[in-house]
Scaffold this motif. Structure first.
Motif, PDB file in Angstrom:
ATOM      1  N   LEU A 213       2.364  29.734   8.342  1.00  0.00           N
ATOM      2  CA  LEU A 213       1.290  30.675   8.035  1.00  0.00           C
ATOM      3  C   LEU A 213       1.136  31.703   9.151  1.00  0.00           C
ATOM      4  O   LEU A 213       1.042  32.910   8.889  1.00  0.00           O
ATOM      5  N   VAL A 214       1.106  31.230  10.401  1.00  0.00           N
ATOM      6  CA  VAL A 214       0.982  32.142  11.539  1.00  0.00           C
ATOM      7  C   VAL A 214       2.148  33.119  11.567  1.00  0.00           C
ATOM      8  O   VAL A 214       1.964  34.337  11.718  1.00  0.00           O
ATOM      9  N   LYS A 215       3.351  32.596  11.409  1.00  0.00           N
ATOM     10  CA  LYS A 215       4.561  33.436  11.441  1.00  0.00           C
ATOM     11  C   LYS A 215       4.501  34.537  10.390  1.00  0.00           C
ATOM     12  O   LYS A 215       4.735  35.718  10.698  1.00  0.00           O
ATOM     13  N   ASN A 216       4.168  34.178   9.178  1.00  0.00           N
ATOM     14  CA  ASN A 216       4.212  35.157   8.090  1.00  0.00           C
ATOM     15  C   ASN A 216       3.018  36.093   8.086  1.00  0.00           C
ATOM     16  O   ASN A 216       3.136  37.241   7.643  1.00  0.00           O
ATOM     17  N   LEU A 217       1.875  35.645   8.575  1.00  0.00           N
ATOM     18  CA  LEU A 217       0.748  36.565   8.726  1.00  0.00           C
ATOM     19  C   LEU A 217       1.069  37.640   9.753  1.00  0.00           C
ATOM     20  O   LEU A 217       0.801  38.830   9.532  1.00  0.00           O
ATOM     21  N   LEU A 218       1.640  37.232  10.878  1.00  0.00           N
ATOM     22  CA  LEU A 218       2.021  38.203  11.903  1.00  0.00           C
ATOM     23  C   LEU A 218       3.069  39.172  11.365  1.00  0.00           C
ATOM     24  O   LEU A 218       2.976  40.386  11.571  1.00  0.00           O
ATOM     25  N   HIS A 219       4.046  38.639  10.653  1.00  0.00           N
ATOM     26  CA  HIS A 219       5.096  39.488  10.104  1.00  0.00           C
ATOM     27  C   HIS A 219       4.523  40.438   9.039  1.00  0.00           C
ATOM     28  O   HIS A 219       4.902  41.612   8.973  1.00  0.00           O
TER      29      HIS A 219
END
Length: 207
Positions: A74-80
């Protein structure tokens, strides 16, 4: 009135939760950075790009539990999605689903009994789950949604597959001959890298 032992237990749980959330956040940022280094493979349609961002996710899920893996994804894709998205979040949704379907079953099985056998079994189950579910998701939802949002004819997307494999003639063959084997290969690569790295990094992840 809560005794000192009870207070210590609550404080201990809070400290563990803060440490876990911190690790999830750090691993999510690392995965996001790794996600920048993506590249297509010549035997697959060009919009399928390989990156190794699911490796930090798998490592975190094995060390912290399957739900931590979901958190890292979730963190990875929100940032991306916030900083780099070029697909109106369709790509990030697909990446989140793909990664979660890979790491959650793998970590869930491994957490039941932490042995080499269950680790390998878990990653195999995760790879199969990801490949099968994402094939269906791409066929019924993701590819048609992408085409609709960007106003791209579905035939044009299928044509991208035909350019690398003449046997790709419709959406079904695009999924079966490109999306499915790509995700199987991706799952195998992530699993092998996790297998090679986990023992070395496990003490740091558990610290």
């Amino acid at each position: 009135m809560q005794n000192s032992t009870g207070k210590d237990a609550v404080l201990g749980r809070e400290e563990v939760n803060v440490k876990t959330l911190t690790k999830i956040s750090v691993l999510g940022v690392i995965a996001f950075i790794v996600m920048y280094f993506e590249f297509p493979l010549p035997m697959f349609v060009s919009f399928l790009k390989l990156d190794f961002s699911d490796v930090p996710t798998m490592l975190g899920a094995f060390a912290l539990g399957p739900w931590a893996g979901i958190g890292i994804q979730l963190v990875k894709n929100l940032l991306h999605g916030i900083l780099k998205s070029q697909t109106a979040m369709v790509g990030e949704i697909a990446n989140f689903l793909t990664g979660s379907l890979l790491v959650f079953p793998a970590a869930y099985i491994y957490q039941k009994k932490k042995t080499l056998k269950t680790a390998i079994l878990g990653m195999a189950v995760g790879t199969v789950t990801m490949a099968v579910v994402m094939s269906a998701a791409n066929y019924f939802i993701l590819v048609p949604l992408y085409a609709k949002i960007f106003g791209i004819p579905l035939d044009a997307i299928i044509g991208m597959g035909t350019a690398v494999n003449p046997r790709i003639v419709d959406l079904k063959t695009l999924v079966v001959l490109s999306v499915l084997p790509f995700n199987v290969l991706k799952g195998i690569i992530v699993s092998v890298l996790t297998f090679l790295l986990y023992k070395k990094l496990s003490p740091m992840l558990h610290k």
